[in-house]
Design an enzyme around this catalytic site. Sequence first.
Site, mmCIF file in Angstrom:
data_model
loop_
_atom_site.group_PDB
_atom_site.id
_atom_site.type_symbol
_atom_site.label_atom_id
_atom_site.label_comp_id
_atom_site.label_asym_id
_atom_site.label_seq_id
_atom_site.Cartn_x
_atom_site.Cartn_y
_atom_site.Cartn_z
ATOM 1 N N ASP A 8 1.014 -1.481 0.007
ATOM 2 C CA ASP A 8 0.247 -0.011 0.163
ATOM 3 C C ASP A 8 0.926 1.190 0.038
ATOM 4 O O ASP A 8 2.255 0.963 0.056
ATOM 5 C CB ASP A 8 -1.087 0.056 1.213
ATOM 6 C CG ASP A 8 -2.293 0.662 1.049
ATOM 7 O OD1 ASP A 8 -2.391 1.478 -0.064
ATOM 8 O OD2 ASP A 8 -2.926 0.668 1.801
ATOM 9 N N HIS A 115 -7.770 5.478 7.031
ATOM 10 C CA HIS A 115 -9.192 5.277 6.173
ATOM 11 C C HIS A 115 -9.208 3.764 6.140
ATOM 12 O O HIS A 115 -8.453 2.957 6.440
ATOM 13 C CB HIS A 115 -9.208 5.938 4.934
ATOM 14 C CG HIS A 115 -8.374 5.396 3.974
ATOM 15 N ND1 HIS A 115 -7.115 5.771 3.954
ATOM 16 C CD2 HIS A 115 -8.595 4.479 2.792
ATOM 17 C CE1 HIS A 115 -6.427 5.085 3.097
ATOM 18 N NE2 HIS A 115 -7.294 4.279 2.300
#
Length: 270
Positions: A8, A115
Amino acid sequence: MRIYISADMEGVTGLVDADDVQPGGRDYERGRAEMAADVNAAVRGALAAGAAHVLVNDAHGPMRNLLPEALHPAARLVRGRPKRLGMLEGLTGEYDAVLCVGYHSRAGAPGVLSHSFMGHEIEDMWLDGRPVGEIGLAQATAAALGVPVVALTGDDAACAEMTEWDASVATVPVKYARDRFAAELREAIEETVAAALATAPRRPAPSAAEATLAVRWQSASVAETLLGIPGVTADDPRTVRASGPLPALYRQFGVWMRVASSLTNQPPYC
């Protein structure tokens, strides 16, 4: 030894703002270079521990952030989307360990760029009643395939979330959150990965047991539309749930996100 890396971007060293991680952002090109540096450090650590095969899945946003020429030549790359298993595309029970590089904490956590998968569109998630984000869902899905997550890199909030979910996972806090868009930096990826793989925990037994995933959306329209999928039920006007074995449930969640994307136009970090 076969090693799988899910990469990520929000938890990469030095990155603190949407402009660092979104294509078109003023510092995105620098951000993708930093992403490659963190991933390559993990690859070197895997090779130092004896890995004969390393597969890297570009798991951020458009999933075209890592430039093939910037990746360590010993690693193979999965790039682009859509992918059936999204952030875990290519992971099978043939792998010996998973490394999560550049991960971030879940929605609502006081971490850098925190998030859950879709910016503000997903407000909360639970797996079997337990609060979960990208970290926990990745670990649970890998475990269902019989593959342990052995190391994670990200900010200190992401590392704490991983430890809370599975204390056996080695963590590398490459930055310390001062706020959602500010951090103090450090790094020690290669050494931690090599050490973690050298003392990797016993592989979990593959499991076909059912799990239940619940998601609270910002938009009631998303929840209402998802009720058209067989097996999806409503807890309230904005929260839906479904049950099934992992990784099939993980794959179905990817369909939920594609439905949500078609119905909304929410920027990830507003």
